[in-house]
Design a protein around this motif. Structure first.
Motif, short mmCIF file in Angstrom:
data_model
loop_
_atom_site.label_atom_id
_atom_site.label_comp_id
_atom_site.label_asym_id
_atom_site.label_seq_id
_atom_site.Cartn_x
_atom_site.Cartn_y
_atom_site.Cartn_z
N SER A 294 0.85 -1.20 0.00
CA SER A 294 0.00 0.00 0.00
C SER A 294 0.88 1.25 0.00
CB SER A 294 -0.92 0.00 1.23
OG SER A 294 -0.15 -0.17 2.40
N ARG A 295 0.26 2.36 -0.36
CA ARG A 295 1.04 3.60 -0.41
C ARG A 295 1.05 4.32 0.92
NH1 ARG A 295 2.84 4.38 -5.21
NH2 ARG A 295 1.72 3.65 -7.02
N GLU A 296 0.06 4.03 1.74
CA GLU A 296 -0.02 4.67 3.07
C GLU A 296 0.21 3.62 4.11
OE1 GLU A 296 -0.47 7.94 1.11
OE2 GLU A 296 -0.39 7.87 3.30
N PRO A 297 0.74 3.98 5.26
CA PRO A 297 0.94 2.99 6.31
C PRO A 297 -0.40 2.43 6.73
CG PRO A 297 1.91 5.12 6.93
CD PRO A 297 1.22 5.32 5.63
N PRO A 298 -0.54 1.09 6.72
CA PRO A 298 -1.80 0.47 7.12
C PRO A 298 -1.86 0.28 8.62
CG PRO A 298 -0.28 -1.20 6.35
CD PRO A 298 0.47 0.11 6.29
N TRP A 302 3.71 -3.11 9.99
CA TRP A 302 4.07 -2.85 8.60
C TRP A 302 5.56 -2.62 8.48
CZ3 TRP A 302 6.44 1.82 8.65
CH2 TRP A 302 5.96 2.81 9.53
N ASN A 304 8.39 -0.41 5.86
CA ASN A 304 8.49 0.59 4.81
C ASN A 304 9.67 0.25 3.90
OD1 ASN A 304 9.87 3.76 4.35
ND2 ASN A 304 7.94 3.11 3.43
N TYR A 345 4.48 0.52 1.51
CA TYR A 345 4.34 -0.12 2.82
C TYR A 345 3.90 -1.56 2.64
CZ TYR A 345 4.81 4.51 4.71
OH TYR A 345 5.30 5.74 5.02
#
Lengths: 358, 283, 271
Positions: A294-298, A302, A304, A345
């Motif tokens: 994903s592009r945003e932290p879930p 997680w 990076n 992420y």
């Protein structure tokens, strides 16, 4: 299809060539009517094993029994097995009909009976009317089918196939995989199939024996092999796998607590009733498609990382993502559109990790 | 193990035959060269006298020198003439390669005796060349120099051994990866430079093989000098034959044979090394 | 086709050379038939007239017929022997065996040793063993020089032979012997025929070895050699020579065609 287990009993089979152990104390049991594959890289011993079952090589130790009969010392022409050779071995000086009928001559059948069987065989392989053609007039796929018919027409108890699809192009190979599987179900004969292509083995087989360096590493049905490999070697060979070195730091509530590189603390469910001791080195493994990108932290745990390569495969893309704390990049299969250099992420659902011995 | 034994068993008839028809005779030949002829029988006390005679007497030295000179010249000519032919078949013949090769090899398989005889007919006093030249009014008297001279031997040998040279050269030219030539051109070589820098060095193994295949049998040739050489063109083989014929000195003949064999092999070896050395320096 | 820029000027030059070369190769040989029909005892231009009398005379010659018969006997015996030995050897050598190189080197040695040396060496052996000089000693000598050819032809045949064909036959139920008859033999047959023909031709044409070993029985080349001393008999010899050349050419082309049956002709060289 009668499920008599132990239709083929291989016990402690070994073979040496000079200093190399081609086959090392292999024990296998194969059921009647099974489509059983021997899978492994070149040199793992699968072809040698197959040839011993067919009678072309004699084992140093061990026994082979087929349908209750010990065939270890029987010559190939007297065994209830027939082989489809890797090169097909179609007799160039005989036409298709005579090739298929070749093995019927020593059986002493009447001319009429032979012709009938050949006609049935030609139908079975969908090459009706090809009887008079010569081998040099056939394509690779057609020759492969003739080799198949020639062996099947003898009604063997076991059909041995030595990488029969290796020489075919991708599309034909995939078509033949389906055809062979259907054929096997129709005919009900036990197929013993050797291949180095794991997609092929998983797609066609009832069970697969994964081999390496003369030994059988794991025998299981395709699903089990993929989802529950018993060792790093098997996990690595079947599909792609990401391995994380880890150390056992605790056991609680039926779950194992690990300290893993780059991941930090991780909880996994142990697959086996193995004895686990604190400090024990282990490997946490996860399939590329089980890592979520994903592009945003879930929410939840997680990691990076940065995308360093992207390969488009139609339905999914395979990405290589570098993360901190780990030298080699992680392979992820996902449907999002990420470009090289993107920051992404990685996360996962619980119980996505497999626990394997170090 | 069973397989191995069976394999050796199958070869053994051939091995026995070879041992009997090749190894034993050659061994005996060497033995004879160390013996001597006493009247009607052979004295088997080992002696170097045959070799001493060959090494010291002028007549034999001249004989060896002449034989080697003739066969060297013939070898050189054969290769020079054969190379363009082989080149043509390898690079230009395209689909008709098989036909050309067949054409080139057929004469090789026909009777050597007859081919040499044909040259005798051509070069003779009343032969084809002379009668044509006289008929064309180019000369009034037949040329004497054509036949029964060392030159006649050289010409005949060059013709006779052509196929021995063409085939090895052809094979090595054929093996040259054509993309190497493309690469040379791409890097700036014109056709001539490319030939000398790439084609020729790569075809050297074939040329060397051809040279050896021609030189060794040519030096030991009997029929050609006998038919077209006259007394000036005699070579080693003729004198050897005399020892086994009216001169009846088998040990001497054996020594001549072994001596020439060793000499020729040594020469061939050194020539090959020299050729390799020279080409290694081509850049 | 091969990416080289061929200037047509150079190409034509080389092609012309090729034609001239082949002409040079064949011209002397073709003179024999030419003059064999010439109505004159002298082998010289201009041609006198057409006649077949030399052929008639040749056919009548008793000595020549006897020599021809001898040569045929020897040829047949030698080709059979060399082919059988070569067959056994080639079958094993094609599969690889330690010492293969050594054996092949030894078998090919006669190609590198001048006939004169082989001839006298065999003469010495045969005399030493008190074997009388006859067609039998010639046969022995010829086997040596024919064996390399037989082995070369048969090995190339076996090299293209898929080993799994024999295994497949066994797998399908045949015994080893029947496998040989139903699979190996038919596939090697062209090689066998070519080997027989080539060995026959080599034996037929050999002069020097037969010269040393034949004793009182003559072979055809030895007979011809004897006749060369008599100038008035020259045209007879020409007629004989022309016939032999024609027959050889046909046989060779046939042998080569047979040998290529089934093998990938494009990769082969002359022999």
């Amino acid at each position: 299809m009668t499920e008599s287990a132990n239709f083929i009993c291989i016990d402690g089979l070994s073979k040496r060539f000079g200093a190399t152990r081609a086959v090392d104390r292999v024990t296998l049991d194969i059921s009647q009517g099974e489509f059983f594959s021997l899978l492994g890289p070149s040199g793992c011993g699968k072809t040698t094993l197959l040839r011993m079952i067919g009678g072309f090589t004699f084992p140093d130790t061990g026994t082979i029994a087929i349908d209750g009969e010990d065939v270890t010392a029987t010559p190939p022409n007297k065994r209830p097995t027939n082989m489809v050779f890797q090169s097909y071995a179609i007799f160039p000086h005989l036409n298709v009909r005579d090739n298929i009928a070749y093995g019927l001559k020593p059986e002493g059948l009447t001319r009429a009976e032979r012709d009938k069987r050949v006609a049935q065989a030609l139908d079975l392989i969908a090459l009706k009317g090809y009887g008079e053609r010569r081998p040099d007039q056939l394509s690779g796929g057609e020759r492969q089918r003739v080799a198949l018919a020639r062996a099947l027409v003898k009604r063997p108890k076991v059909l041995l196939l030595d990488e029969p699809l290796g020489a075919l192009d991708k599309r034909l190979r995939e078509a033949m995989q389906i055809e062979l599987r259907q054929l096997q179900r129709e005919v009900g004969i036990t197929f013993l199939f050797v291949t180095h292509d794991q997609d092929e083995a998983l797609a066609m087989s009832d069970r697969v024996a994964v081999m390496d360096q003369g030994r059988v590493l794991q025998v299981a049905d395709p699903k089990t092999l993929y989802e529950s490999p018993n060792s790093r070697a098997v996990a690595d060979f079947i599909g792609t796998m990401n391995f994380f070195e880890a150390r056992l730091i605790g056991i609680a509530g039926g779950k194992i607590l690990l300290e893993a590189e780059a991941l930090g603390r991780l909880e996994v469910s142990p697959p086996h009733h193995t004895v686990y001791t604190p400090g024990m080195p282990l490997v946490a493994a996860i399939r590329p498609e089980k890592l979520l990108l994903s592009r945003e932290p879930p929410s939840g745990s997680w990691l990076n990382g940065r995308v360093i390569s992207a390969a488009y495969f139609g339905e999914r893309s395979h990405f290589q993502v570098t993360i901190q704390g780990r030298a080699s990049p992680v392979v992820v299969a996902a449907q999002i559109n990420a470009a090289i250099g993107d920051s992404v992420y990685l996360s996962w659902l619980p119980d996505s990790f497999l626990l394997l011995p170090a | 193990m069973r397989d191995r034994f069976g394999a050796y068993l199958l070869i053994s008839p051939a091995m026995v035959v070879l041992a009997f028809t090749l190894a034993a005779p050659l061994a005996l030949l060497v033995a004879y060269s160390f013996w001597s002829q006493q009247g009607l029988s052979v004295d088997t006390h080992p002696t170097w006298s045959q070799y001493a005679a060959i090494a010291t007497r002028d007549v034999y030295r001249v004989l060896f020198l002449r034989s080697i000179a003739i066969s060297s010249l013939a070898t050189l000519l054969t290769i020079l003439l054969a190379f363009p032919m082989a080149y043509f078949v390898a690079f230009r013949a395209g689909k008709s390669k098989f036909v050309w090769l067949l054409l080139l090899t057929i004469p090789f398989w026909t009777s050597y005796l007859l081919r040499v005889f044909a040259w005798k007919v051509i070069l003779g006093y009343n032969g084809v060349i002379n009668s044509s030249l006289i008929g064309l009014k180019l000369i009034s008297q037949p040329l004497q120099i054509l036949l029964y001279t060392p030159a006649a031997v050289v010409v005949t040998l060059t013709h006779a051994y052509a196929a021995f040279a063409i085939l090895p050269i052809y094979v090595s030219l054929e093996k040259i990866d054509r993309s190497l030539l493309d690469a040379a051109a791409d890097l700036g070589d014109g056709p001539v430079r490319r030939f000398f820098r790439v084609t020729l060095p790569l075809s050297l193994p074939g040329i060397i093989a051809a040279a050896v295949l021609v030189f060794i049998p040519a030096t030991g040739d009997y029929v050609t000098p006998a038919l077209v050489g006259g007394s000036d063109g005699l070579m080693v083989a003729n004198i050897i034959q005399v020892q086994f014929g009216r001169a009846d000195n088998w040990p001497l003949g054996a020594a001549l044979a072994v001596g020439s064999l060793v000499l020729v092999a040594a020469l061939a070896f050194f020539a090959v090394q020299a050729a390799r050395f020279a080409t290694a320096r081509i850049r | 086709m091969n990416g080289m820029q061929v200037q047509s000027k150079h190409g034509a030059g080389l092609a012309a050379y090729a034609v001239l070369y082949v002409a040079f190769l064949y011209a002397p040989v073709l003179l024999l038939p030419l003059f064999s029909f010439n109505d004159s005892v002298f082998i010289a231009f201009p041609l006198v007239g057409f006649t077949t009398k030399w052929y008639a005379a040749m056919a009548q010659d008793e000595e020549m017929r006897a020599a021809l018969l001898n040569t045929m006997k020897v040829g047949v015996a030698v080709s059979l022997a060399a082919t059988i030995l070569g067959l056994l050897a080639a079958k094993i050598l094609a599969r690889g065996l330690p010492g293969r190189r050594l054996f092949l080197g030894a078998a090919n040695l006669p190609l590198f040793i001048p006939d004169i040396v082989l001839g006298i060496a065999l003469l010495i052996l045969v005399t030493r063993l008190n074997i009388p000089l006859s067609l039998n000693s010639v046969i022995l000598g010829h086997i040596v020089i024919c064996l390399p050819f037989a082995i070369a032809v048969l090995i190339s045949r076996f090299d293209g032979f898929d080993a799994s064909l024999e295994e497949a036959s066994r797998d399908l139920g045949e015994t080893a012997w029947m496998t040989f008859w139903r699979v190996t033999f038919p596939l090697v047959l062209p090689g066998i025929v070519a080997s027989l023909l080539l060995s026959f031709i080599v034996s037929f044409d050999d002069f020097l070895i037969a010269f040393f070993l034949c004793g009182t029985d003559t072979t055809l080349p030895v007979y011809i050699w004897g006749e060369l001393r008599f100038p008035y008999k020259l045209p007879n010899v020409l007629a004989l020579g022309a016939t032999i050349l024609a027959a050889s050419a046909v046989l060779i082309a046939f042998a080569e065609w047979i040998r290529r049956l089934g093998t990938n002709g494009a990769k082969e060289i002359g022999f």
